[in-house]
Write an enzyme that holds these catalytic residues in place. Structure first.
Site, PDB file in Angstrom:
ATOM      1  N   HIS A  81       0.841  -1.197   0.000  1.00  0.00           N
ATOM      2  CA  HIS A  81       0.000   0.000   0.000  1.00  0.00           C
ATOM      3  C   HIS A  81       0.874   1.245   0.000  1.00  0.00           C
ATOM      4  O   HIS A  81       2.096   1.151   0.085  1.00  0.00           O
ATOM      5  CB  HIS A  81      -0.997  -0.009   1.165  1.00  0.00           C
ATOM      6  CG  HIS A  81      -0.366   0.073   2.527  1.00  0.00           C
ATOM      7  ND1 HIS A  81       0.431  -0.915   3.051  1.00  0.00           N
ATOM      8  CD2 HIS A  81      -0.427   1.043   3.478  1.00  0.00           C
ATOM      9  CE1 HIS A  81       0.832  -0.567   4.265  1.00  0.00           C
ATOM     10  NE2 HIS A  81       0.330   0.618   4.542  1.00  0.00           N
ATOM     11  N   HIS A  83       1.511   3.902   1.948  1.00  0.00           N
ATOM     12  CA  HIS A  83       2.074   4.662   3.071  1.00  0.00           C
ATOM     13  C   HIS A  83       3.604   4.769   2.962  1.00  0.00           C
ATOM     14  O   HIS A  83       4.274   3.844   2.511  1.00  0.00           O
ATOM     15  CB  HIS A  83       1.675   4.021   4.405  1.00  0.00           C
ATOM     16  CG  HIS A  83       0.249   4.292   4.767  1.00  0.00           C
ATOM     17  ND1 HIS A  83      -0.449   3.555   5.703  1.00  0.00           N
ATOM     18  CD2 HIS A  83      -0.622   5.245   4.312  1.00  0.00           C
ATOM     19  CE1 HIS A  83      -1.685   4.035   5.811  1.00  0.00           C
ATOM     20  NE2 HIS A  83      -1.816   5.054   4.974  1.00  0.00           N
ATOM     21  N   ASP A  85       6.083   4.579   4.987  1.00  0.00           N
ATOM     22  CA  ASP A  85       6.974   3.593   5.608  1.00  0.00           C
ATOM     23  C   ASP A  85       7.021   2.286   4.796  1.00  0.00           C
ATOM     24  O   ASP A  85       7.754   1.365   5.151  1.00  0.00           O
ATOM     25  CB  ASP A  85       6.574   3.324   7.068  1.00  0.00           C
ATOM     26  CG  ASP A  85       5.163   2.812   7.230  1.00  0.00           C
ATOM     27  OD1 ASP A  85       4.241   3.364   6.601  1.00  0.00           O
ATOM     28  OD2 ASP A  85       4.960   1.840   7.994  1.00  0.00           O
ATOM     29  N   HIS A  86       6.263   2.227   3.702  1.00  0.00           N
ATOM     30  CA  HIS A  86       6.263   1.044   2.826  1.00  0.00           C
ATOM     31  C   HIS A  86       6.841   1.341   1.442  1.00  0.00           C
ATOM     32  O   HIS A  86       7.291   0.427   0.764  1.00  0.00           O
ATOM     33  CB  HIS A  86       4.839   0.479   2.701  1.00  0.00           C
ATOM     34  CG  HIS A  86       4.286   0.067   4.036  1.00  0.00           C
ATOM     35  ND1 HIS A  86       4.169  -1.243   4.415  1.00  0.00           N
ATOM     36  CD2 HIS A  86       3.877   0.815   5.100  1.00  0.00           C
ATOM     37  CE1 HIS A  86       3.692  -1.298   5.653  1.00  0.00           C
ATOM     38  NE2 HIS A  86       3.514  -0.061   6.093  1.00  0.00           N
ATOM     39  N   HIS A 139      -7.287  -1.039   5.809  1.00  0.00           N
ATOM     40  CA  HIS A 139      -6.245  -0.119   6.302  1.00  0.00           C
ATOM     41  C   HIS A 139      -6.140   1.056   5.325  1.00  0.00           C
ATOM     42  O   HIS A 139      -6.163   2.217   5.733  1.00  0.00           O
ATOM     43  CB  HIS A 139      -4.935  -0.888   6.412  1.00  0.00           C
ATOM     44  CG  HIS A 139      -3.760  -0.065   6.832  1.00  0.00           C
ATOM     45  ND1 HIS A 139      -3.644   0.498   8.077  1.00  0.00           N
ATOM     46  CD2 HIS A 139      -2.624   0.291   6.159  1.00  0.00           C
ATOM     47  CE1 HIS A 139      -2.498   1.165   8.155  1.00  0.00           C
ATOM     48  NE2 HIS A 139      -1.868   1.061   7.004  1.00  0.00           N
ATOM     49  N   ASP A 156       0.093  -4.034   6.214  1.00  0.00           N
ATOM     50  CA  ASP A 156      -0.547  -3.513   7.425  1.00  0.00           C
ATOM     51  C   ASP A 156      -2.005  -3.960   7.526  1.00  0.00           C
ATOM     52  O   ASP A 156      -2.819  -3.284   8.168  1.00  0.00           O
ATOM     53  CB  ASP A 156      -0.493  -1.972   7.443  1.00  0.00           C
ATOM     54  CG  ASP A 156       0.909  -1.441   7.677  1.00  0.00           C
ATOM     55  OD1 ASP A 156       1.840  -2.246   7.847  1.00  0.00           O
ATOM     56  OD2 ASP A 156       1.069  -0.196   7.674  1.00  0.00           O
ATOM     57  N   HIS A 194       5.159  -4.918  10.300  1.00  0.00           N
ATOM     58  CA  HIS A 194       5.602  -4.245  11.526  1.00  0.00           C
ATOM     59  C   HIS A 194       5.819  -5.240  12.665  1.00  0.00           C
ATOM     60  O   HIS A 194       5.117  -6.248  12.761  1.00  0.00           O
ATOM     61  CB  HIS A 194       4.552  -3.225  12.000  1.00  0.00           C
ATOM     62  CG  HIS A 194       4.456  -2.000  11.137  1.00  0.00           C
ATOM     63  ND1 HIS A 194       5.232  -0.886  11.342  1.00  0.00           N
ATOM     64  CD2 HIS A 194       3.687  -1.726  10.057  1.00  0.00           C
ATOM     65  CE1 HIS A 194       4.941   0.035  10.439  1.00  0.00           C
ATOM     66  NE2 HIS A 194       3.997  -0.453   9.635  1.00  0.00           N
TER      67      HIS A 194
HETATM   68 FE    FE Z   1       3.019   0.648   8.019  1.00  0.00          FE
HETATM   69 ZN    ZN Z   2       0.232   1.524   6.548  1.00  0.00          ZN
END
Ligand code: FE
Ligand code: ZN
Length: 282
Positions: A81, A83, A85-86, A139, A156, A194
């Site tokens: 996805h 975001h 952090d990905h 999410h 996530d 995570h």
């Molecule tokens: Fe994340």
């Molecule tokens: Zn995420």
């Protein structure tokens, strides 16, 4: 040597995880490893010792160090996805390792990914890998999971003993996504993005204090973290026994929610929604 150090120390105490099982399509053995990045993210590397496919590289530097240290070629990138952090490391990885390296996913805007869709098998050549794409909104709207070689790369959506927050989707969407994942084979190894397991267990124990398997998982996860090891992957069978978000049909869970909120939700989506709302304020 400094590259090894960067990998070992980079933003985490964890050492990579190496899966004990291999499911090669053909050719070399396939391994799955977790590379810790940022504060608590894992980038999953699926490789044959020569070429690596990376899932959700949210940061480039520790990944470049890992590739250098292993003398590994970056073969492809999978994105669950959009975001940061990905996807945050993708641009730099392509700049350093080649703009033609394919990126697959449905992530909107942030990356120029080749679209994948439910039901369209994703086959890669070197390493020879095959994935099934599962669209799992909840999410985010663009969230997908990749299933292949006995492993589920679920970003996530599903965490060990927890699930992602509902940033874009509805409780009904997330519940449906989780129920689809829960229907996969027992021995599917869950590779989430995570290291949230201990925090998730703290909440899960509130929701299901009498769950013996959850207490056993807690002991095991504490030992893993103390030793600097990831708590992942974990089998789907284990998750079904311990993850309250996969157990929304359990009367005991509904009773815990009733004690907390004052009313008993119906099994299924209503229980899921109440549980997610409770965890959001936990
Ligand atoms: Fe994340
Ligand atoms: Zn995420």
């Amino acid at each position: 040597m400094s590259q090894v150090k960067a990998y070992r120390c980079g933003h985490g105490r964890d050492r990579g995880y190496t899966a004990p099982r291999v499911h090669p399509l053909h050719g070399n053995m396939i391994q799955v490893e977790a590379i810790p990045i940022l504060r608590d993210n894992y980038v999953w590397a699926i490789h044959d010792g020569d070429g690596a496919v990376l899932v959700d590289p949210g940061e480039a530097e520790p990944i470049l160090s890992w590739l250098d240290h292993r003398h590994m070629r970056l073969a492809a990138i999978l994105v669950t996805h959009h975001h940061a952090d990905h996807v945050g490391g993708i641009a730099a990885l392509l700049r350093h390792r080649g703009a033609t390296i394919p990126v697959y996913g449905r992530a909107r805007g942030a990356v120029d990914a080749r679209a994948v869709s439910e039901g369209e098998p994703l086959r890669l050549e070197a390493p020879a890998l095959a994935f099934t794409v599962l669209e799992t909104p909840g999410h985010t709207r663009d969230h997908v999971c990749f299933l292949g070689h006995g492993h589920l790369f679920c970003g996530d959506t599903l965490f060990s003993c927890g699930c992602g927050r509902l940033f874009e989707g509805t409780p009904a969407q997330m519940h449906a996504s989780l129920m689809r994942l829960a229907a996969l084979p027992d021995d599917t190894l869950i590779c989430c993005a995570h290291e949230y397991t201990l925090a998730n267990i703290a909440f899960a124990l509130e929701a299901e204090p009498g769950n013996g398997e959850l207490h056993a998982r807690h002991t095991e996860a504490l030992a893993a973290r103390k030793a600097g090891r990831p708590t992942l992957p974990v089998s789907l069978a284990r998750e079904r026994a311990t993850n309250p978000f996969l157990r929304c049909d359990r009367p005991k869970l509904a009773r815990s929610i009733a004690q907390h909120t004052g009313h008993t939700p119906d099994p299924g989506v209503a229980t899921f929604a109440a549980l997610r709302a409770w965890k959001d304020t936990f």
